[in-house]
Design an enzyme around this catalytic site. Structure first.
Site, PDB file in Angstrom:
ATOM      1  N   HIS A  20       0.838  -1.203   0.000  1.00  0.00           N
ATOM      2  CA  HIS A  20       0.000   0.000   0.000  1.00  0.00           C
ATOM      3  C   HIS A  20       0.873   1.254   0.000  1.00  0.00           C
ATOM      4  CE1 HIS A  20      -3.963  -1.938   1.347  1.00  0.00           C
ATOM      5  NE2 HIS A  20      -3.093  -2.923   1.259  1.00  0.00           N
ATOM      6  N   ASP A 128      -5.876   5.666   2.529  1.00  0.00           N
ATOM      7  CA  ASP A 128      -6.065   4.298   2.059  1.00  0.00           C
ATOM      8  C   ASP A 128      -7.476   3.798   2.333  1.00  0.00           C
ATOM      9  OD1 ASP A 128      -3.984   1.883   1.368  1.00  0.00           O
ATOM     10  OD2 ASP A 128      -5.780   1.174   2.420  1.00  0.00           O
ATOM     11  N   ALA A 356      13.800  -7.509  -3.044  1.00  0.00           N
ATOM     12  CA  ALA A 356      14.368  -7.361  -4.395  1.00  0.00           C
ATOM     13  C   ALA A 356      14.034  -5.979  -4.959  1.00  0.00           C
ATOM     14  CB  ALA A 356      13.787  -8.426  -5.306  1.00  0.00           C
ATOM     15  N   GLN A 358      12.389  -4.733  -7.376  1.00  0.00           N
ATOM     16  CA  GLN A 358      11.490  -5.384  -8.337  1.00  0.00           C
ATOM     17  C   GLN A 358      11.329  -4.649  -9.673  1.00  0.00           C
ATOM     18  OE1 GLN A 358       8.282  -7.823  -7.103  1.00  0.00           O
ATOM     19  NE2 GLN A 358       6.784  -6.593  -8.173  1.00  0.00           N
ATOM     20  N   HIS A 373       2.464 -13.591  -7.011  1.00  0.00           N
ATOM     21  CA  HIS A 373       1.314 -13.941  -6.174  1.00  0.00           C
ATOM     22  C   HIS A 373       0.082 -13.143  -6.597  1.00  0.00           C
ATOM     23  CE1 HIS A 373       2.431 -10.113  -4.559  1.00  0.00           C
ATOM     24  NE2 HIS A 373       1.577 -10.158  -3.545  1.00  0.00           N
ATOM     25  N   TRP A 376      -1.828  -6.597  -6.698  1.00  0.00           N
ATOM     26  CA  TRP A 376      -2.052  -5.718  -7.838  1.00  0.00           C
ATOM     27  C   TRP A 376      -0.828  -4.876  -8.195  1.00  0.00           C
ATOM     28  CZ3 TRP A 376      -4.197  -5.488 -12.189  1.00  0.00           C
ATOM     29  CH2 TRP A 376      -4.282  -4.287 -12.896  1.00  0.00           C
ATOM     30  N   ALA A 396      -6.790 -12.301  -0.529  1.00  0.00           N
ATOM     31  CA  ALA A 396      -7.291 -10.943  -0.858  1.00  0.00           C
ATOM     32  C   ALA A 396      -7.776 -10.874  -2.309  1.00  0.00           C
ATOM     33  CB  ALA A 396      -6.226  -9.897  -0.536  1.00  0.00           C
TER      34      ALA A 396
HETATM   35  N1  UDP Z   1       8.330  -5.386  -3.769  1.00  0.00           N
HETATM   36  C1  UDP Z   1       9.659  -5.155  -4.036  1.00  0.00           C
HETATM   37  N2  UDP Z   1      10.564  -6.106  -3.671  1.00  0.00           N
HETATM   38  C2  UDP Z   1      10.222  -7.271  -3.068  1.00  0.00           C
HETATM   39  C3  UDP Z   1       8.856  -7.489  -2.788  1.00  0.00           C
HETATM   40  C4  UDP Z   1       7.944  -6.538  -3.160  1.00  0.00           C
HETATM   41  O1  UDP Z   1      10.019  -4.092  -4.597  1.00  0.00           O
HETATM   42  O2  UDP Z   1      11.098  -8.093  -2.782  1.00  0.00           O
HETATM   43  C5  UDP Z   1       7.349  -4.349  -4.118  1.00  0.00           C
HETATM   44  C6  UDP Z   1       6.682  -4.576  -5.458  1.00  0.00           C
HETATM   45  O3  UDP Z   1       7.416  -3.948  -6.487  1.00  0.00           O
HETATM   46  C7  UDP Z   1       5.304  -3.964  -5.244  1.00  0.00           C
HETATM   47  C8  UDP Z   1       5.053  -4.148  -3.747  1.00  0.00           C
HETATM   48  O4  UDP Z   1       6.316  -4.379  -3.162  1.00  0.00           O
HETATM   49  O5  UDP Z   1       5.316  -2.590  -5.542  1.00  0.00           O
HETATM   50  C9  UDP Z   1       4.161  -5.331  -3.442  1.00  0.00           C
HETATM   51  O6  UDP Z   1       2.843  -4.986  -3.691  1.00  0.00           O
HETATM   52  P1  UDP Z   1       1.789  -6.038  -4.202  1.00  0.00           P
HETATM   53  O7  UDP Z   1       0.498  -5.312  -4.358  1.00  0.00           O
HETATM   54  O8  UDP Z   1       2.282  -6.737  -5.406  1.00  0.00           O
HETATM   55  O9  UDP Z   1       1.720  -7.145  -3.093  1.00  0.00           O
HETATM   56  P2  UDP Z   1       1.602  -7.171  -1.486  1.00  0.00           P
HETATM   57  O10 UDP Z   1       2.962  -6.965  -0.972  1.00  0.00           O
HETATM   58  O11 UDP Z   1       0.643  -6.058  -1.106  1.00  0.00           O
HETATM   59  O12 UDP Z   1       1.072  -8.532  -1.199  1.00  0.00           O
END
Ligand code: UDP
Length: 483
Positions: A20, A128, A356, A358, A373, A376, A396
């Site tokens: 979030h 939020d 990571a 990402q 997973h 969003w 979710a």
């Molecule tokens: N993310 C990242 N590195 C990681 C894990 C997650 O940068 O090792 C970031 C990813 O790029 C995204 C957020 O964390 O922006 C995860 O949000 P998402 O809605 O995919 O999943 P949630 O963590 O809410 O289950």
């Protein structure tokens, strides 16, 4: 500035979970880049992460600030220092008990937030969706409250149709599929895929929160959604025109970092340096590497991680695997890898233990697919980078996001998970994982999926450029706030 020279001041208050916080902070940057003053509200332990994320905006002359509210972790029965859902899930054995307590603690932030509103007198509060009380807080100061939604319109439409039309529908068992008739397309769901609040056996606290969320949204100024029109036009139109909700698609917000060169600094501190990561990726051929990451909250146990490792080995694909594991059992750090796995893999795999970078990874041409997973944020980042997905929903809104990816956009193949089980997810066998990886990376349909994904990535970039749909929506929203 408005015509009287007043700079619009916007309060942006993300829920304290990386999934979030990352897009909400991006949203604050977007507003600030449009000349608004943006103040991000958070708690003391989350503030340093956010300030790192916004550091590189400093030289750009944008007006962005952070203010903190003390988080009542201990008062709410949480372990001391638990100010982020990330730290809650690592203490929790997959139940939602601590998350409920965490949500309760957030309700205690209303009063301190109101004091801050009193002190700073902003013109708008973006909070939020999990802070339903924020609508009333904003109303006390006569300012609009916008709800930030980090999900897609597809899932918003589906949820809304279930809420409005489907609860009475009789299905004989929890796993029997039912078809949603009020949304575009033929969306089949089972009760076991629904968020808990909508299931017949739902917990009363949770269902109370769900109805408060709906009520607060209906009373709010509108909803800002991290999505863009072209990726799901039928659902944006349905949500706005048929369901009659005020909503602005203003994503992908991750693209606000273009020009700031900040792709590696999002959320937590990355466990690998930008240089090391890029050096490894640069040594690989285009589309040859699968990236595996389950977001910021899903922690698998050792036996599930072993299945993933086996699948990677059997698939013969090169990979980057960001591993977060269940913290219950850490006596033997490496008991989650098959014997000799890393030696056998040599340079074909890069394991990142922890966080990571990402977006940096997804944007690299060596990445040919993403095992996700279906949070969003991750799905939209993959779309933005033009990458097809292996989908493994856990809980979710993941199941809806998966449907959008595989059944509407046709850029993904699932590992076959059918229902949500809690934070640790359902156990999936290596054969199913390997089959889905192979389909996305090297099967006959891989190239076609990649072509479709690339096209969506181009549309995403066009949407945020001057004249694009997101650019227009953000302008429209700012204009509405000014009047
Ligand atoms: N993310 C990242 N590195 C990681 C894990 C997650 O940068 O090792 C970031 C990813 O790029 C995204 C957020 O964390 O922006 C995860 O949000 P998402 O809605 O995919 O999943 P949630 O963590 O809410 O289950």
């Amino acid at each position: 500035m408005d015509s009287s020279g007043h700079q619009l001041h916007i309060f942006v208050f993300p829920y304290m979970a990386h999934g979030h916080m990352i897009p909400t902070v991006d949203l604050a940057k977007l507003f600030a880049l449009r000349g608004l003053k943006a103040t991000i509200i958070t708690t003391p332990l989350n503030a340093p992460l956010i300030s790192k994320t916004i550091q590189r905006t400093k030289g750009l002359g944008v007006d962005i600030d952070i203010r903190t509210l003390k988080f009542p972790s201990v008062e709410a029965g949480l372990p001391e220092g638990c100010e982020n859902v990330d730290s809650v899930t690592s203490h929790d054995n997959g139940s939602f008990e601590l998350i409920f307590r965490f949500n309760k603690a957030t309700t205690m932030l209303q009063e301190p937030l109101e004091m801050l509103l009193q002190e700073c007198q902003p013109d708008c509060l973006v909070a939020d969706l999990l802070f339903p009380w924020a609508t009333d807080a904003a109303a006390k100061f006569g300012i609009p409250r916008l709800v930030f939604k980090g999900t897609c319109f597809f899932s918003l439409c589906t949820l809304e149709c279930i809420r409005l039309y489907e609860p009475q529908k009789k299905v004989s068992s929890d796993s029997e599929p039912f078809v949603l008739t009020n949304v575009p397309g033929e969306i089949k769901l089972t009760r076991k895929q629904l968020p808990d609040g909508l299931r017949q056996d739902f917990d009363t606290d949770y269902s109370k929160l769900m109805s408060e969320i709906v009520e607060s949204e209906l009373k709010s100024f509108g909803i800002v959604v991290n999505s863009f029109y072209e990726v799901e036009p039928a659902y944006v139109d349905y949500y706005r025109k048929v369901l009659g909700r005020r909503a602005w698609p203003i994503g992908p917000v991750s693209l606000c970092n273009r020009g700031i060169e900040d792709k590696a600094q999002r959320g937590n501190e990355a466990s690998i340096s930008e240089n090391e990561c890029l050096k490894w990726l640069d040594s690989k051929k285009p589309n040859s590497v699968i990236y595996i990451c389950f977001g910021s909250m899903v922690n698998f146990n050792a036996s599930q991680l072993i299945e993933i490792a086996r699948a990677l080995e059997a698939s013969k694909q090169e990979f980057i695997w960001a591993v977060r594991r269940d913290k219950k059992n850490q006596e033997d750090e490496e008991d989650w890898l098959p014997k000799g796995f890393e030696e056998r893999m040599g340079g074909t795999g890069l394991i990142i233990r922890g966080w990571a970078p990402q977006v940096l990874i997804l944007d690299h041409e060596a990445i040919g697919g993403f095992l996700t997973h279906c949070g969003w944020g991750s799905v939209l980042e993959a779309i933005t980078s033009g990458k097809p997905m292996v989908t493994w929903p856990v809980f979710a809104d993941h199941f809806y996001n998966e449907k959008l990816v595989s059944e509407v956009l046709h850029i993904g193949v699932g590992v076959g998970v059918k229902e949500w089980v809690a934070v640790h997810g359902e156990h999936v066998k290596s054969e199913a994982i390997e089959t889905a990886i192979t389909e996305v990376m090297v099967s006959g349909q891989a190239e076609e999926m990649r072509r479709r994904a690339r096209k969506l990535g181009e549309m995403a970039r066009k949407a945020v450029e001057e004249g694009g749909s997101t650019y227009f929506n953000l302008n429209d929203l700012v204009e509405e706030l000014r009047t």
